[in-house]
Design an enzyme around this catalytic site. Sequence first.
Site, short mmCIF file in Angstrom:
data_model
loop_
_atom_site.label_atom_id
_atom_site.label_comp_id
_atom_site.label_asym_id
_atom_site.label_seq_id
_atom_site.Cartn_x
_atom_site.Cartn_y
_atom_site.Cartn_z
CB SER A 11 11.06 -11.44 33.30
OG SER A 11 11.58 -10.95 34.50
CG HIS A 38 8.85 -8.57 35.18
ND1 HIS A 38 8.90 -9.91 35.40
CD2 HIS A 38 7.53 -8.24 35.20
CE1 HIS A 38 7.69 -10.40 35.55
NE2 HIS A 38 6.83 -9.40 35.42
CG ASP A 131 4.02 -11.89 36.07
OD1 ASP A 131 2.83 -12.23 36.26
OD2 ASP A 131 4.35 -10.71 35.81
#
Lengths: 189, 274
Positions: A11, A38, A131
């Site tokens: 991310s 992401h 996540d």
Amino acid sequence: MGYGAIVIGVSSGGLKALGEILPSLPQNYPIPIVIVQHLSPRSDGYWIESMDKICKLFVKEADEKEKIERGNIYMAPANYHLLVEQDRTFSLSTDAKVNFARPSIDVLFESAAEVYGKELIGLILTGSNSDGALGLKKIKEEGGLTIVQDPETAESSSMPAHAISTSSVDHILPLEGIQKLLIRLGERD
Amino acid sequence: MAAKDSTEIEIDLLLEAIYQKYGYDFRQYSDAHIKRRIMNRMVLAGYNTVSEMQFQLLHNKSFANELLNDLSITVTEMFRDPGFYRSVREKIVPILKTYPFIKIWHAGCSTGEEVYSMAILLTEEGLMERTTIYATDFNQRALDEAKQGIFSNNLIKEYTSNYQVSGGRSSFSDYYTADENMAIIGQNLKKNIVWANHNLVTDSVFAEVHMILCRNVLIYFKRELQNKVHQMFYESLINGGVLCLGSKEGMYFSELKDVYQELDRKQKIFKKKY
Ligand SMILES: C[S@@+](CC[C@H](N)C(=O)[O-])C[C@H]1O[C@@H](n2cnc3c(N)ncnc32)[C@H](O)[C@@H]1O
């Protein structure tokens, strides 16, 4: 035993981390790589082209129904979840966000773990959310190999830290160590 | 071949039961997607196996409705992929302008956000008066919501931005009336929209239309089913008509890809050759 695929979740701070690991992989690298990074939902994929320019492997966006093949690094498209099917092709989905994210790392990891079992390598890199932790746990449960970037060395430590506290992880390493390990795992094939 | 694992057998049986009892055919949807949705419901409802859900599916109508709803992903938004709508204005509107009346089929329209987006665009281009939009979905709950044209106020900021990026010519607020919680789509946008229940898998060709939009529906189908639906779209379109797919959906695997010309490669807009 050879590995069938590597899945990577990353991310914030991701482009830099990937930029350190991926270019070092050799052109004949035998394991396909699938990445959820992401990004903003409107991201246009320009960064995929820039990544391709600095890598020896072919970097592309994953297309629906595309067969997963060695020699390629696949990136999940912005605003779609990416899943792996039993016949080792990709599916895309506009299903609701998971962990506030679409694409979600958990969604990719969990579906890939079902398909590749112990032939899967899962890797969590820098990121400021949680996540991927459950996905990595699932990979471990299915007998796969799990690697996490050492939180101390990550630009954002939270995602690696969550992954480490959610399941027992095989390797916790800085980027340089990860890069060497991936190359070594590829040579065994 | 290795034996199928129990969960996969149970899922196959569940899909078979849904088909036999309720007529919805999910047997050719992508496995990973179906499995994810079913396992989610299983965990939410507190069951340990898919077989336990099988009983509920057959004997508990409200559980069955929940499950059917889970299997149809209804996530959508106004002016989703603004670049697509810009391309509609630039590349498709000039084609539509050549017809005295226009029929558009919006397949898999979910809760209608895309349909209203198109109605706004056509109004601004002066075409809505001579257009009929047939908006269809197999999810009655979504269709009922769509007809009302009510959406939550906290989405307006995002929708307004989408609308502007898409090349909107006016102010997005011209098209709805709002109170603190809700925004309601204006009546005049709804005039020429016909809402109908239509199942792409089990129902047949819909109408002779000038344009078909089917975005983010075929991604859930396996290849053979995609081909079957593509055949139906092809038969429904007039010569020179346009087919619009989702931005990550191609014609790569369709046997029909050569009978279309690409109008916009990036936005997945295709024109049926004469
Ligand atoms: C992800 S939504 C897409 C909504 C909208 N087109 C968009 O792109 O924003 C998918 C829609 O397809 C519908 N759908 C799925 N299978 C279908 C079928 N066999 N027949 C008709 N509609 C279907 C679902 O009910 C859902 O509303």
